[in-house]
Design a protein around this motif. Structure first.
Motif, short mmCIF file in Angstrom:
data_model
loop_
_atom_site.label_atom_id
_atom_site.label_comp_id
_atom_site.label_asym_id
_atom_site.label_seq_id
_atom_site.Cartn_x
_atom_site.Cartn_y
_atom_site.Cartn_z
N GLU A 61 19.78 -8.82 61.75
CA GLU A 61 18.71 -9.64 62.35
C GLU A 61 19.15 -11.08 62.63
O GLU A 61 18.50 -11.81 63.37
CB GLU A 61 17.46 -9.63 61.45
CG GLU A 61 17.69 -10.20 60.08
CD GLU A 61 16.42 -10.22 59.23
OE1 GLU A 61 16.47 -10.83 58.14
OE2 GLU A 61 15.41 -9.63 59.66
N ASN A 62 20.28 -11.48 62.04
CA ASN A 62 20.71 -12.86 62.19
C ASN A 62 21.89 -13.08 63.14
O ASN A 62 22.06 -14.18 63.65
CB ASN A 62 21.11 -13.44 60.83
CG ASN A 62 19.89 -13.62 59.94
OD1 ASN A 62 18.78 -13.78 60.44
ND2 ASN A 62 20.09 -13.56 58.64
N TRP A 63 22.70 -12.07 63.31
CA TRP A 63 23.94 -12.29 64.07
C TRP A 63 24.04 -11.35 65.27
O TRP A 63 23.73 -10.17 65.16
CB TRP A 63 25.17 -12.08 63.17
CG TRP A 63 25.38 -13.21 62.21
CD1 TRP A 63 24.83 -13.33 60.97
CD2 TRP A 63 26.15 -14.39 62.43
NE1 TRP A 63 25.22 -14.51 60.39
CE2 TRP A 63 26.04 -15.18 61.27
CE3 TRP A 63 26.93 -14.85 63.49
CZ2 TRP A 63 26.67 -16.41 61.14
CZ3 TRP A 63 27.57 -16.08 63.35
CH2 TRP A 63 27.44 -16.85 62.18
N HIS A 64 24.52 -11.90 66.38
CA HIS A 64 24.80 -11.05 67.53
C HIS A 64 26.07 -11.51 68.24
O HIS A 64 26.50 -12.66 68.10
CB HIS A 64 23.61 -11.03 68.52
CG HIS A 64 23.51 -12.25 69.38
ND1 HIS A 64 22.60 -13.25 69.17
CD2 HIS A 64 24.23 -12.64 70.46
CE1 HIS A 64 22.75 -14.20 70.08
NE2 HIS A 64 23.75 -13.85 70.87
N LEU A 65 26.63 -10.59 69.00
CA LEU A 65 27.78 -10.90 69.84
C LEU A 65 27.46 -10.41 71.24
O LEU A 65 27.01 -9.26 71.42
CB LEU A 65 29.03 -10.19 69.30
CG LEU A 65 30.30 -10.32 70.15
CD1 LEU A 65 30.83 -11.74 70.11
CD2 LEU A 65 31.39 -9.36 69.64
N MET A 66 27.67 -11.27 72.22
CA MET A 66 27.36 -10.89 73.59
C MET A 66 28.58 -11.15 74.48
O MET A 66 29.24 -12.18 74.33
CB MET A 66 26.15 -11.71 74.08
CG MET A 66 25.56 -11.31 75.41
SD MET A 66 26.33 -12.13 76.82
CE MET A 66 25.70 -13.80 76.64
N GLY A 67 28.86 -10.22 75.34
CA GLY A 67 29.96 -10.41 76.29
C GLY A 67 29.45 -10.17 77.70
O GLY A 67 28.52 -9.39 77.91
N PHE A 68 30.03 -10.86 78.65
CA PHE A 68 29.56 -10.69 80.04
C PHE A 68 30.73 -10.88 81.00
O PHE A 68 31.74 -11.50 80.67
CB PHE A 68 28.44 -11.67 80.37
CG PHE A 68 28.84 -13.12 80.23
CD1 PHE A 68 28.67 -13.79 79.03
CD2 PHE A 68 29.41 -13.81 81.28
CE1 PHE A 68 29.05 -15.12 78.88
CE2 PHE A 68 29.80 -15.14 81.16
CZ PHE A 68 29.62 -15.79 79.94
N GLY B 71 32.95 -14.01 79.74
CA GLY B 71 32.85 -14.80 78.52
C GLY B 71 32.20 -14.04 77.39
O GLY B 71 31.74 -12.90 77.54
N ILE B 72 32.19 -14.69 76.24
CA ILE B 72 31.52 -14.13 75.08
C ILE B 72 30.69 -15.22 74.39
O ILE B 72 30.94 -16.41 74.57
CB ILE B 72 32.52 -13.54 74.04
CG1 ILE B 72 33.56 -14.59 73.65
CG2 ILE B 72 33.18 -12.28 74.54
CD1 ILE B 72 34.37 -14.21 72.43
#
Lengths: 546, 277
Positions: A150-157, A174-175
């Protein structure tokens, strides 16, 4: 064509799904329609809309559909003899301005299409839309976000930046990782919201060839080896402890090719000129400290920017092709004359401070003092503002807002006007809202700008009569009582810029019709500003959500 | 979880160190051997802060490609008003018409090279990227030479007029309709110019468009021209008498033959000449 087929496909899927399971459909519609009435007295001339087109407008229709963890969306855009893209030109274009698909699968969220997002404050990446300035920097590509907990996420695009109904050809990827950490105790909670972002922009061969073409014309002293890839990274954190909130962000950019309008360029013939492509590293340091204790609220901000122009193509200028967004630090004013001289955030050299204090003396009386100071890194004055505001509320009967604003504004830099002095203004203002009944109200605004520079001094008055919940009637006038500038006829005249308007509200719909004469000036939206020519004509606007 | 984020940051930085790219070489532009002469129309103005940069770019191109480029500086309307220190006003109605005819463009300085369409909705013919003007010139010089334009420009001392004789000879069959535009330009005019945020009192204005002897968008020349079939045109223009301007030694005649359809205005050949006599 391909986009239209895709949109059709998505909505076919959506309709098919609808037959099996109820989804949620939502949308919004917005339109502006302008009738241009030529007026040489205020320089509302010499663009196609005044000369022969007479009418121009824009419309956007958004549709979103949510079902079974899917979200489908599309937006129809229409620009018809529009002056948004280029205030001195005319642009027409119609088509699908945006489509996207989003799906949540357990902890993963996958998106494709035209996407809006940002990293941190947007210093290294911000895909966003600002319609009044024709900015639609959506990323046309894909993104995937993994929620670890619930606290951490990783996003890439990855993708390309939108350019009206096309895309620019360079690639952006990017990330971003963001989290939330709770420390301290229940009585003394200390929380951190750290984040890290990284962006890589690769110039397309097309843009690199254009850069090489430009560099080939440079003298040896100004030449350099351009790079295809630029890397930008940012680390940021929000710390909260009791009434204290501290946001810090550091963004760095590797060697990048960009246009520096202040760099001296050697010429083969004649004197040296200003402005050339350069290759340099960039940085932004930003900090914002807020403290709230009882009735007192204090915010202190500082930002240092150096060589942080970051575009999909180094040859692009003005508001085109910006990958990032630099937060302006000055106060965003709303009154007509207090907002007249507003600075855009500068990307080459800027040191900005903002200091804001709010105090609530009682339920009825509150005060705000704001101080902004912006200079170049070399110490040249760009902007300074001292703003005071006093708000007094008398029961629910009337409310008075009043104060004084003092501004120093560097017109040479912000508007590239030669040999003009710093604009110095003093603006007292007053705003009175009186409620006759819960439905009937009258709002009166009065502002006076004393200045010896630019157009000279101004008076502004507004009356707005509200008949809630349906109607609002307004009349305002901006009067150049001590004019300094000649109009297109070469005459220095006292000029009145009147506006009359009616606004009608119906459920979620808002319709407005105005007759407007508007002086040339800086228009800022979302912290981004550009110089807009004078306007004379009739404006109709409508927006609704459903 | 925090360790994972640290790994991400570490991997990102480490991977950057391994990214050493091969940059392109910045060679010199090659000068083609051709009889082509291209037209460079520069949108400029005395009150345009960035226009000296455009002027410098034009002069550099003229120096690099002598005899191959005809320059015309159009002081139309936008940012073309005289500065508060100017002696002269270079604007006139036809120049403004031409400036508008070349819209849309993003700002000034901007230039068209043979009015080739750029494929950009914001800049149909004229680009604001001064550094690209040279490569556009090279690109145009590399196109086939399809039409000869012979030009003779004489100053008649008796009636103080300029006599212009033009002969066009197609080197191949040329389909479509063509117009001819004749410009009179003047150079070495010393007057004020805004440069960045200062006004330069002494600035040499060159190739300033002073007049047309045709309509601003050209007079009809021919339709479906046949190879070898020459067309002769004669123009007479009497310059006005203005103190400090219309100095005959500084005047130049520029002739451009271009397509005349509303969607295609491409210039196929240009000629330019100083006045004789």
């Amino acid at each position: 064509m391909f986009r239209n087929i895709l949109c059709l496909l998505f909505f076919s899927i959506a309709t098919f799904s609808y037959a099996q399971d109820k989804g949620i459909i939502s949308g919004a519609f917005e339109t502006n329609a302008n009738i241009f009435l030529r007026d040489s007295a205020i320089n509302a001339i010499n663009i196609p809309q005044y000369d022969h087109q007479f009418f121009g407008g824009e419309a956007w229709l958004n549709l979103n559909y949510k079902i079974k963890g899917f979200t489908f969306g599309s937006r129809f855009d229409m620009f018809h003899n529009s002056n948004l893209r280029n205030p001195t030109g005319s642009y027409s274009g119609t088509g699908i301005g945006r489509w996207y698909v989003k799906k949540e699968i357990d902890k993963v969220e996958i998106s494709a299409g035209y996407l809006y997002d940002q990293i941190g404050s947007g210093f290294i990446f911000r895909a966003f839309e600002t319609r009044p300035l024709f900015i639609d920097n959506a990323l046309y590509g894909v993104s995937a976000k993994y929620q670890f907990n619930e606290n951490w996420h990783l996003m890439g695009f990855a993708g390309k930046q939108k350019n009206a109904f096309e895309t620019y050809t360079g690639n952006i990827k990017g990330i971003r990782t963001e989290g939330f950490v709770s420390l301290g105790t229940e009585e003394n909670p200390l929380t951190l919201a750290p984040g890290f972002g990284f962006v890589n922009r690769t110039l397309s061969d097309e843009y690199m060839n254009a850069v090489v073409d430009v560099l080939r014309t440079y003298q040896e002293a100004d030449r350099f080896k351009p790079v295809y890839n630029t890397y930008a990274t940012t680390i940021y954190n929000t710390l909260n402890y009791k009434g204290l909130s501290l946001y810090t962000e550091v963004a760095l950019k590797s060697n990048d090719v960009f246009n520096n309008p202040f760099a001296e360029k050697q010429e083969l013939v004649g004197d040296n000129t200003l402005g050339k492509l350069v290759k340099a590293q960039g940085s932004v340091f930003y900090g914002s400290l807020s403290y709230v204790m009882g009735n007192l609220g204090v915010t202190v901000e500082a930002k240092r920017t150096e060589n942080f122009s970051f575009r999909v193509d180094p040859n692009l200028t003005l508001l085109r092709g910006m990958i990032n967004f630099l937060t302006p630090l000055n106060r965003q004013n709303t009154f007509r004359l207090t907002a007249r001289y507003s600075p855009a955030a500068l990307d080459i050299s800027e040191m900005a401070y903002n200091f804001d204090v709010r105090y609530k003396f009682s339920k009825a009386l509150s005060a705000n003092v704001n101080f902004s100071d912006i200079k170049t890194l070399e110490g040249d004055r760009l902007f300074q503002e001292i703003f005071t505001e006093l708000i007094y509320k008398y029961k629910r009967k009337w409310q008075l807002t009043s104060g004084l604003q003092l501004v120093t504004y560097n017109q040479e830099i912000y508007e590239t006007k030669a040999e003009v002095p710093l604009v110095k203004t003093v603006v007292p203002y007053i705003d009175l809202l009186y409620k006759f009944t819960p439905q009937k109200s009258l709002r009166a605004e009065f502002q006076y700008m004393e200045t010896k520079q630019d157009f000279g001094s101004w008076l502004f008055g507004l009356l707005e009569f509200g008949l809630a919940p349906r109607w609002s009637f307004e009349a305002s006038g901006m009067y150049n009582n001590k004019p300094k500038k000649a109009n297109s006829k070469g005459e220095i005249e006292k000029t009145l810029y009147p506006t009359f308007g009616i606004v009608f509200f119906n459920e979620g719909q808002r319709y407005s019709l105005r007759y407007v004469k508007q002086v040339e000036g800086i228009v800022c939206s979302g912290g981004i500003c550009r110089l807009e020519p004078a306007f004379s004509g009739v404006r109709f606007a409508m927006n609704t959500t459903f | 979880m925090r360790n994972f984020s640290l790994y991400i940051i570490l991997i990102t930085f480490l991977s950057l160190n391994s990214c050493t790219e091969i940059s392109p070489e910045i060679g010199e532009a090659s000068i083609p051997s051709t009889e082509r002469v291209v037209l460079l129309e520069e949108l400029t103005g005395a009150s345009c802060p960035n226009c000296p940069k455009g002027t410098a770019a034009v002069e550099a191109i003229l120096k690099k490609f002598p005899g191959k480029v005809a320059a015309v500086g159009i002081h139309g309307k936008f940012l073309s008003e005289p500065t508060k220190k100017s002696k002269y006003d270079f604007r006139f109605k036809e120049a403004e018409n031409l400036e508008n005819w070349l819209r849309p463009w993003l700002g000034k300085p901007a230039a068209t090279v043979n009015r080739v369409e750029l494929g950009d909705p914001d800049q149909k013919y004229a680009t604001v990227v001064t550094g690209q003007w040279e490569s556009m010139v090279v690109s145009e010089l590399n196109k086939p030479h399809r039409l000869s334009v012979l030009l003779d420009a004489n100053y008649n001392q008796t009636d103080k007029s300029i006599e212009i004789d033009v002969t066009t000879i197609p080197l191949e069959d040329l389909d479509g309709s063509y117009n001819i535009t004749v410009y009179i330009t003047e150079s070495k005019i010393i007057d004020a110019q805004i440069d960045g945020n200062v006004i330069k009192d002494v600035f040499e204005h060159n190739h300033v468009l002073r007049a047309f002897t045709t309509k601003f968008d050209g007079d009809a020349l021919a339709t479906n021209m046949k190879k070898g079939e020459s067309i002769k045109k004669k123009y007479v223009f009497t310059p006005p008498i203005v103190e400090g301007l219309w100095v005959k030694e500084n005047l130049e005649v520029v002739v451009a033959v271009h397509k005349s359809s509303s969607n295609d205005r491409e210039v196929i050949q240009t000629a330019f000449k100083k006045l004789k006599g």
